[in-house]
Structure formats: structure tokens, C-alpha cells
Design an enzyme around this catalytic site. Structure first.
Site, PDB file in Angstrom:
ATOM      1  N   GLY A   1       0.775  -1.213   0.183  1.00  0.00           N
ATOM      2  CA  GLY A   1      -0.124   0.068   0.070  1.00  0.00           C
ATOM      3  C   GLY A   1       0.861   1.417  -0.184  1.00  0.00           C
TER       4      GLY A   1
ATOM      5  CD  GLN B   1       3.657   5.513   2.013  1.00  0.00           C
ATOM      6  OE1 GLN B   1       2.421   5.245   2.266  1.00  0.00           O
ATOM      7  NE2 GLN B   1       4.343   5.518   2.646  1.00  0.00           N
TER       8      GLN B   1
ATOM      9  CB  CYS C   1       5.922   1.403   7.520  1.00  0.00           C
ATOM     10  SG  CYS C   1       4.951   3.425   6.073  1.00  0.00           S
ATOM     11  CG  LEU C   2       6.472   0.861   0.614  1.00  0.00           C
ATOM     12  CD1 LEU C   2       6.212   1.060  -0.344  1.00  0.00           C
ATOM     13  CD2 LEU C   2       7.184  -0.270   0.694  1.00  0.00           C
TER      14      LEU C   2
ATOM     15  CD  GLU D   1      -1.084   2.564   2.883  1.00  0.00           C
ATOM     16  OE1 GLU D   1      -0.240   3.550   2.522  1.00  0.00           O
ATOM     17  OE2 GLU D   1       0.065   1.105   2.854  1.00  0.00           O
TER      18      GLU D   1
ATOM     19  CG  HIS E   1       0.595   6.639   5.889  1.00  0.00           C
ATOM     20  ND1 HIS E   1       1.404   7.155   6.031  1.00  0.00           N
ATOM     21  CD2 HIS E   1       0.357   5.656   5.244  1.00  0.00           C
ATOM     22  CE1 HIS E   1       2.732   5.949   6.533  1.00  0.00           C
ATOM     23  NE2 HIS E   1       1.181   5.423   6.075  1.00  0.00           N
TER      24      HIS E   1
HETATM   25 NI    NI Z   1       2.683   2.924   5.582  1.00  0.00          NI
END
Ligand code: NI
Length: 173
Positions: free
Chosen positions: A46, A51, A92-93, A135, A138
Site C-alpha cells: 500500500g 508518502q 511501512c515503506l 494507509e 497516512h
Molecule cells: Ni505506511
């Protein structure tokens, strides 16, 4: 398509509250395809627009094994969340290499616009429900590490700041 730069915790821009998408137009369509490319390249399940430093309510998701079930949620709103929760490990990326437990509702109902601009309602559970909640956090400027204890969060912060410095130093060589 263009690969976008993913902001990394503790970048303060990750705490920006996103505004609703005003129109599902060509700009949004381009953004969505760039976000999918960025997410697949980073092997994530996701990615929220926040981000990639675009502060509009938009997320892309694909929790399938084969990476062939892309889901776009524009201006998503959760309309119901189960009282029953479960503690599951999340990553999380924007917080590379860190995984820890977060308590989430096991099922949710939501409404969102699709890429065609049409309102859709969804009822989901399991990994997809968790991913959507992660997500959507975020979009209100919340990163999953904020659910952890201040002690853990500070350790993560220190680790990621050091990691970034090391990378920058290596880049200068
Ligand atoms: Ni994340």
C-alpha cells in the site's frame, strides 16, 4: 510512468493532513499510475499520496500474492469499523526495515471514489482491512510507529536518522 521518492520517517511532511481530491482528472490518473509503479518497485502492499509528498486523500493498495489486484481509493471514508480488533505486525515503506505490532479493527466498511470518479462502497476484512486503515492513517498525518511506546518510537527515530546519514555519507564517496 515515473518512480516517485518516498518520504521517510521522521520527515515532518509525513505529518501533513491531506485535503480531499477535488477532481478525478488526468493529473490524478497520472499520479495513481506513478504511485503503483513506486509501490510495486518497493515491494509494498500500500502507498498513500502523503508518502510521496502529495497531500491529497488518495491511496493505492495491492495485497494480492500475484500483485495483480490494484485498488485505488480516492477520498476514502470509513463508515463502520468492527469493535473486535487484532494485534498484527505492520511495516511501512516510509519506515524501512521496521516491523511492529498494531491493534486494528478486523473488518471495516468504507466508501471511496474509484479512478472512474464513481462512488463505491466496500466491506473488507483481514489483511486488506488492516492495510486500508494503515494507509488512511497516512492521510491524517499518522505513521504506524505513533501507536508504539515513546521509547520504541525514539529508538526507531534514532535508527532511521543514523541510517539516512550513513547513506548520505556513502553517496558522497
Ligand atoms: Ni505506511
Amino acid at each position: 510512468m515515473t518512480q516517485l521518492t518516498i518520504l521517510r520517517y521522521p520527515d515532518s511532511r509525513l505529518h501533513t493532513v491531506a485535503k480531499p481530491v477535488a477532481a478525478v482528472d488526468a493529473r490524478i490518473q497520472r499520479l495513481v499510475s506513478d504511485m503503483f509503479e513506486t509501490m510495486y518497485e518497493a515491494a509494498g502492499i500500500g502507498l498513500a499520496a502523503s508518502q510521496v509528498d502529495v497531500h491529497e486523500r488518495l491511496v493505492v493498495i495491492d495485497v494480492s500474492e500475484k500483485r495483480d489486484e490494484p485498488l485505488v481509493l480516492i477520498n476514502p471514508e470509513i463508515t463502520w469499523a468492527s469493535e473486535e480488533t487484532r494485534l498484527g505486525e505492520e511495516g511501512c515503506l516510509s519506515v524501512p526495515g521496521i516491523y511492529d505490532g498494531v491493534e486494528r479493527s478486523i473488518a471495516i466498511k468504507l466508501k471511496a471514489l474509484g479512478l472512474d470518479g464513481q462512488l463505491q462502497t466496500l466491506e473488507v476484512e483481514g489483511m486488506l482491512a488492516v492495510c486500508i486503515q494503515h494507509e488512511m492513517d497516512h492521510l491524517i498525518g499518522k505513521v504506524f510507529v505513533e501507536y508504539l511506546s515513546p521509547l520504541k518510537r525514539n529508538r526507531i527515530k534514532t535508527k532511521l536518522i543514523k541510517q539516512k546519514k550513513d547513506e548520505e555519507r556513502d553517496g558522497e564517496r
